[in-house]
Motif scaffolding. Structure first.
Motif, PDB file in Angstrom:
ATOM      1  N   GLY A 142      14.778  40.185 -14.966  1.00  0.00           N
ATOM      2  CA  GLY A 142      15.049  41.617 -14.808  1.00  0.00           C
ATOM      3  C   GLY A 142      16.174  42.059 -15.749  1.00  0.00           C
ATOM      4  N   THR A 143      17.177  41.204 -15.886  1.00  0.00           N
ATOM      5  CA  THR A 143      18.344  41.584 -16.695  1.00  0.00           C
ATOM      6  C   THR A 143      17.984  41.647 -18.176  1.00  0.00           C
ATOM      7  N   ILE A 144      17.119  40.749 -18.624  1.00  0.00           N
ATOM      8  CA  ILE A 144      16.674  40.821 -20.029  1.00  0.00           C
ATOM      9  C   ILE A 144      15.924  42.141 -20.248  1.00  0.00           C
ATOM     10  N   GLY A 145      15.030  42.480 -19.294  1.00  0.00           N
ATOM     11  CA  GLY A 145      14.310  43.754 -19.431  1.00  0.00           C
ATOM     12  C   GLY A 145      15.279  44.929 -19.482  1.00  0.00           C
ATOM     13  N   TRP A 146      16.193  44.962 -18.521  1.00  0.00           N
ATOM     14  CA  TRP A 146      17.106  46.101 -18.435  1.00  0.00           C
ATOM     15  C   TRP A 146      18.062  46.165 -19.634  1.00  0.00           C
ATOM     16  N   LEU A 147      18.785  45.064 -19.897  1.00  0.00           N
ATOM     17  CA  LEU A 147      19.830  45.119 -20.929  1.00  0.00           C
ATOM     18  C   LEU A 147      19.301  44.805 -22.333  1.00  0.00           C
ATOM     19  N   VAL A 148      18.544  43.709 -22.460  1.00  0.00           N
ATOM     20  CA  VAL A 148      18.137  43.286 -23.812  1.00  0.00           C
ATOM     21  C   VAL A 148      17.087  44.249 -24.373  1.00  0.00           C
ATOM     22  N   ASP A 149      16.076  44.580 -23.559  1.00  0.00           N
ATOM     23  CA  ASP A 149      15.101  45.560 -24.048  1.00  0.00           C
ATOM     24  C   ASP A 149      15.749  46.930 -24.177  1.00  0.00           C
ATOM     25  N   GLY A 150      16.695  47.232 -23.274  1.00  0.00           N
ATOM     26  CA  GLY A 150      17.408  48.514 -23.373  1.00  0.00           C
ATOM     27  C   GLY A 150      18.157  48.606 -24.703  1.00  0.00           C
ATOM     28  N   ALA A 151      18.840  47.527 -25.074  1.00  0.00           N
ATOM     29  CA  ALA A 151      19.561  47.519 -26.358  1.00  0.00           C
ATOM     30  C   ALA A 151      18.563  47.569 -27.516  1.00  0.00           C
ATOM     31  N   ALA A 152      17.450  46.839 -27.364  1.00  0.00           N
ATOM     32  CA  ALA A 152      16.441  46.817 -28.437  1.00  0.00           C
ATOM     33  C   ALA A 152      15.908  48.232 -28.669  1.00  0.00           C
ATOM     34  N   ILE A 153      15.625  48.978 -27.586  1.00  0.00           N
ATOM     35  CA  ILE A 153      15.087  50.346 -27.767  1.00  0.00           C
ATOM     36  C   ILE A 153      16.115  51.226 -28.464  1.00  0.00           C
ATOM     37  N   MET A 154      17.363  51.126 -28.003  1.00  0.00           N
ATOM     38  CA  MET A 154      18.415  51.969 -28.590  1.00  0.00           C
ATOM     39  C   MET A 154      18.475  51.746 -30.109  1.00  0.00           C
ATOM     40  N   ASN A 155      18.337  50.477 -30.511  1.00  0.00           N
ATOM     41  CA  ASN A 155      18.401  50.130 -31.929  1.00  0.00           C
ATOM     42  C   ASN A 155      17.114  50.522 -32.663  1.00  0.00           C
ATOM     43  N   GLN A 156      15.978  50.463 -31.944  1.00  0.00           N
ATOM     44  CA  GLN A 156      14.700  50.559 -32.656  1.00  0.00           C
ATOM     45  C   GLN A 156      14.121  51.969 -32.741  1.00  0.00           C
ATOM     46  N   VAL A 157      14.516  52.861 -31.809  1.00  0.00           N
ATOM     47  CA  VAL A 157      13.975  54.230 -31.894  1.00  0.00           C
ATOM     48  C   VAL A 157      14.316  54.857 -33.255  1.00  0.00           C
TER      49      VAL A 157
END
Ligand code: FAQ
Length: 333
Positions: A142-157
């Motif tokens: 859950g934490t990878i989804g929330w934080l790691v994917d969250g950071a990935a989206i912020m960087n990738q949009v």
């Protein structure tokens, strides 16, 4: 050893001492297109340094996606319910797909997939620091989804507007899927925090404590220590700086943490009214440097897993090539 610089000069080609008038004209036209916000396509003329920078960033990104499958793949067989297993399986498959779109985008720049894999397998290519940390409990999913994917989206949009069109197009689909990944992670944690036992809640807090700092390191070194940023921003490859993205991620995440009922492990994290942003504590950049130099908790394990998968898959590649050759011969006959 750990540099992603890739030599795109053709074998035997001598470096040009002086640029021809034609080349200078092409360069001027290219700069004007970048300034006008135009997108560059694979067949368009581009400076070698632009090409090389894109191959470096896109291949690093592709490697991150496929190495990023490993920490989560480890938990597919241990998911607590069929629903969670199906979600995790779909997420890990998406990551494999993201890697493939990105390798295909890198190939449009004239670097073969074999070259890209060779750079990864021999330790010359980088992938995201975050995937060199271990996944110790189910709450890590859950934490990878929330934080790691969250950071990935912020960087990738912002990369959906990258000046190199094949990369920008790949990012549009990737971002849609990453958004699902982030939400499933948050929802999994929310379920544990609202319906879980005290032990499950403690497991979530422990996972957040371990993943917080590595997640905010994902955005890369501070702007004044980022050797590639200025040129990449000038070319519209990067649209927003490392520090600005890190700040936006922290600002967005604080309220989500409150909703979840978890504490972010930074005593200096507090709202700054004057800046209309959160202040945060000092990032341990020595840890980041150690991890990207190959000495994180799981670097060796991750690389070994990728090399083993490549070697184990040799017979599949050989069989596919033999089949394709047979078809070509049949058609020719
Ligand atoms: N890890 O000058 P800068 C994901 C390197 S995908 C390792 O600032 P740049 C999906 C950098 O390469 C996550 N190395 O570099 C998912 C450079 O070294 P080099 C990946 C890092 O390129 C979720 C040196 O430091 N996302 O998570 C890192 O301008 C869940 C100096 O840095 C992308 O790749 C790092 N964190 O900016 C999958 C997005 N940061 O190459 C599974 C696209 C920096 O000169 C589960 N990439 N370095 O030897 C980017 O936006 C940029 O490349 C940055 C770095 C922002 C990562």
């Amino acid at each position: 050893m750990y540099t992603q610089a890739m030599d795109t000069t053709a074998a035997g080609e001598a470096p040009k001492a002086r640029r021809s008038a034609e080349e200078m004209q092409l360069q001027e036209r290219f700069d004007a297109r970048i300034d006008a916000g135009d997108f560059i396509e694979a067949k368009d003329w581009m400076p070698e340094h632009y090409r090389k920078t894109l191959v470096r960033q896109i291949s690093q990104h592709a490697h991150s996606e496929i190495v990023g499958m490993l920490p989560e793949g480890n938990w597919i067989s241990r998911a607590p319910t069929l629903k969670r297993k199906a979600i995790l399986l779909a997420k890990v498959q998406d990551e494999g797909g993201h890697g493939l779109y990105l390798y295909a985008a890198a190939e449009t720049l004239g670097t073969s997939r074999d070259q890209l894999f060779d750079a990864l397998h021999t330790g010359r290519a980088k992938y995201s620091s975050i995937f060199n940390y271990p996944t110790l409990s189910w709450a890590d999913m859950g934490t990878i989804g929330w934080l790691v994917d969250g950071a990935a989206i912020m960087n990738q949009v912002p990369i959906c507007r990258c000046s190199y069109a094949p990369y920008a197009r790949a990012m549009i689909r990737i971002c849609r899927e990453e958004s699902f990944h982030q939400r499933q992670g948050f929802e999994a944690l929310l379920t544990m925090m609202t319906k879980g036992t005290a032990a499950q809640k403690a497991m979530v807090q422990d996972a957040v404590n371990r993943w917080w700092w590595p997640s905010i390191m994902m955005f890369g070194p501070p702007d004044d220590e980022s050797p590639n940023s200025a040129q990449s921003m000038r070319w519209g490859i990067k649209r927003v700086s490392n520090d600005e993205l890190r700040q936006r991620f922290i600002d967005a995440t604080v309220d989500q943490a409150k909703l979840l009922g978890v504490t972010l492990p930074d005593p200096d994290l507090k709202w700054n009214e004057a800046r209309q942003s959160h202040d945060f504590g000092v990032i341990d950049w020595s840890e980041f440097k150690r991890v990207i130099a190959g000495d994180g908790p799981c670097n060796r394990e991750r690389l070994a897993a990728r090399v083993k998968a490549w070697n184990d898959g040799a017979w599949v590649r050989d069989a596919a090539t033999a089949h394709a050759n047979k078809q070509t011969m049949k058609e020719a006959a």
